[in-house]
Structure formats: C-alpha cells, structure tokens
Design an enzyme around this catalytic site. Structure first.
Site, PDB file in Angstrom:
ATOM      1  CE1 TYR A  94      -3.895   2.607   0.468  1.00  0.00           C
ATOM      2  CE2 TYR A  94      -1.475   3.954   1.981  1.00  0.00           C
ATOM      3  CZ  TYR A  94      -2.937   3.974   1.632  1.00  0.00           C
ATOM      4  OH  TYR A  94      -3.971   4.447   1.202  1.00  0.00           O
ATOM      5  CD  GLU A 115      -5.478   4.906  -1.241  1.00  0.00           C
ATOM      6  OE1 GLU A 115      -5.565   4.807   0.079  1.00  0.00           O
ATOM      7  OE2 GLU A 115      -6.714   3.572  -2.067  1.00  0.00           O
TER       8      GLU A 115
END
Length: 387
Positions: A108, A196
């Site tokens: 992530y 993101e």
C-alpha cells in the site's frame, strides 16, 4: 472531486508512475477489441467511485477475448454493491480492461494531507490490496508515515527509508525511490487531496507497478486545472449534490431525517453535532454562505425538501454580513415560493434579530422559533420524530 481509476492511472503515468497496459471501454465490443490488443487474457474492472469492487464482483479475470466480451457485457449496466457504495450500489457505465501481471508482493502506498502536522505525508504499508482503514484499526504500527517538506518535495533518502521499511531489497529499492517521488509530484502538481496506490505490486520480474489507483482533488483548486475539472463524472455523484454545486451551495447528503440550512461551515458542523447530541440524525451538511441571496435560499429549500428522508428543517443562521431581518424576509419568500409544508425550526442571531424573529412569527408559515442552538436542536428532532 473524485475521478475513476483509469483517469487516475493516466495522470500517474504522465508523472512517471508505472501502470499496467489497458484502456477504458463503454461497451462489450470495445472491451473485446481492447482484450485482443492485450493478447486475450486480461482483467476487466468496473469503474465506479467506490472501493471494494472485487468483493462485489466488479473485478474479474478473463482468459480470452470472448470471455472478456462476456464479462464486460455482464458488468456494464449492472448495479454494483460494495462496502463503500451502501446497499443502493452504483450503476456501472464503463470498465477498464487491463493486462494481467504475475504478482510477487502487494504493497500500500498513499499520500494525503496530515492536518495535525500541516504537511502532506506518505503512508506506506507492507500489506497491500486490503482496505488501509482495516489495517489502521488492527495494527496501526504497520503503517509507516513520512512527512513531505512542501518546498523540497519527497527527497530520495525518504523514499529509500520507506522502501526499506516495506521490506524491499536491492533493485526493488532502486525502482521504488523514483516511483514514490513521481507519486508525490503528481499529488502536488494536481492539487490533490489524496493520491493512493493500493496495491502497488512487485511483479515476479522485479517491476513495481500501480495495479490500482485513486485520486481526489481539492475543489477550491480546480480553477487551476481545467483539464482535471473535465474529468468530473456527474453520474457518480448524488443528484442533489450536483444541483447544489450548480447554485454555489456547499451541500453533502447524509442519511438522517433533520434537514439543516446554516450559514458558515463551522456553524454547520456544530449544528450537526448538536442534532446528534440530542438523539437525532442530520440529513445533510448545507452551508448557504454569509451573503446568500433569496434565490440561493429558495434553491436550498428545494434541495432539502427533495430528500425523501427529511421530516423537519433546522434553519440556524447568524446574521453578521447580512442583517437578520433581511434574511428573514428572504426565508419567508423562499419558503412560500417552494411551498414548504414540513415543520421548520429557526434559530436566528445577529443584527436586527428581534425584527427578523417578528417577520417569521407573523409569516403564517410553519416556523417554530428557538432562542438558542440547543433548544432549536431539541425542537427539530422532536418534530422530525413526530412526523
């Protein structure tokens, strides 16, 4: 403003972030054509403004062109329900058809504004492909945070520090450093509020690729980015929010039964807090601004009464820029114009407040006056419950 995954990937690719080969399709025929160019085997991904698409059947692997066409035919037009859409789901109007990758690891990586530090921060986690909120609740220490100095950007040593914290080694660290810096530049250059990549994948060949991407932008900065403003998909937004933005009203739809009309964002937040404190649920955030015109107030009424969940209205106004008596006249005119039938509780303060209250009392409409915010919240929650 939110955009779709394929649009976010186009922006990231322009800034040097590696993304899979792929194209967007608005029909099953287009999807089949794209799959053919990718060699047959591909991933078909529903494009909606919500995460968790895979859990709802919105991400599927197709073995060949025929299967890609069949999957796209099934997805386009379907209502996709995910943990983030709510039970009503969202209609799929387009799909992203991409090449498949041999994945060795999922990571992530995200950038957002840390309001406590007052600077953007990079958030990295060795667990990718899952909702970062779940990781934060389960194991906050698993998320590594690195602040970005606005005048310097993300520096190479910071990117290497993050890469090592993620457990990357050797050539992977060398490749991760410019990728993280590219993501940071994309965030800054576009006035994003979030950039993101989840997951960022390390392939078996050693490449680092943004398998998924999400970007949102500061609405107040869109005047600097007309090319990003053009990416807005109104079909993905609540119709009432779209209508409000057309009239310069700051409106966000919620799920409660008390409609709120307030002037000032801070006062609006306090109003919502009070409604919850006394046992109610706000149906919206609505800031009409300090100098709202009668037409804006009328439009605000239209939006509020268009929400089927709203049972009563709370009008909480402080007349600083605009005199309260002038505002009260506007409220009466707008309520008559829209033909508001539901009960309305009004709490007014400011210049000429007594005259403003007199105007509302004598209007012959369903206004209930409150002396203070707490009293107003209690009255409107009681009226909403009674209905």
């Amino acid at each position: 403003m939110k955009i779709h995954e394929y649009q976010a990937k186009q922006i990231l690719a322009r800034h040097g972030v590696a993304v899979p080969r792929g194209e967007v399709a608005f029909s099953s025929k287009e999807a089949a054509s794209i799959a053919g160019r990718l060699g047959g085997r591909c991933v078909v991904k529903a494009q909606i403004h919500a995460g968790g698409r895979g859990k709802g059947g919105g991400v599927r692997i197709a073995a060949d062109v025929e299967e890609a066409e069949a999957v796209a035919r099934q997805m386009i037009g379907m209502t996709l329900v995910t943990p983030q859409t709510g039970p009503q789901g969202k209609k799929v109007r387009r799909v992203l058809v991409e090449e498949t990758l041999e994945i060795a690891r999922e990571i992530y990586l995200g950038i957002t504004l840390d309001r406590a530090r007052g600077v953007p921060v990079v958030m990295a986690c060795a667990e990718g492909g899952v909702e970062i909120e779940e990781v934060a609740r389960r194991d906050p220490a698993a998320i590594v945070i690195e602040p970005i100095e606005p005048l310097l950007g993300l520096r190479p040593f910071q990117a290497r520090k993050l890469a090592f914290a993620l457990g990357l080694q050797g050539e992977a660290v060398v490749r991760a450093t410019p990728l993280m810096q590219s993501l940071a530049r994309a965030y800054e250059d576009t006035d994003a509020s979030l950039a993101e990549v989840n997951p960022l994948v390390l392939t078996r060949s050693g490449a680092l690729v943004a398998l998924d991407a999400k970007m949102t932008f500061d609405d107040n900065a869109l005047f600097r980015h007309p090319e990003i403003r053009e990416l807005r998909d109104k079909d993905e937004e609540d119709p009432l929010e779209v209508e409000a933005s057309a009239h310069a009203l700051n409106y966000i739809k919620l799920q409660g039964s008390v409609g709120c009309m307030v002037n000032g964002a801070g006062l609006a937040m306090a109003t919502m807090d009070l409604i919850k404190l006394v046992g109610g649920e706000p149906a919206n955030f609505l800031d009409v601004g300090g100098g709202a015109t009668s037409e804006q107030v009328a439009q605000a009424f239209r939006i509020l009464v268009s929400d089927a969940n709203v049972k009563a209205l709370f009008i909480n106004i402080f007349g600083g820029i605009l005199r309260v008596d002038v505002l009260a006249k506007g409220l009466v005119e707008a309520a008559r114009q829209v033909n508001v039938k539901m009960p309305m509780v009004a709490r007014l303060e400011g210049t000429n407040v007594e005259e403003g209250r007199r105007i509302l009392r004598e209007a012959g409409l369903s206004f209930t006056l409150a002396e203070g915010m707490l009293e107003g919240a209690e009255k409107v929650v009681a009226l909403a419950g009674a209905r």
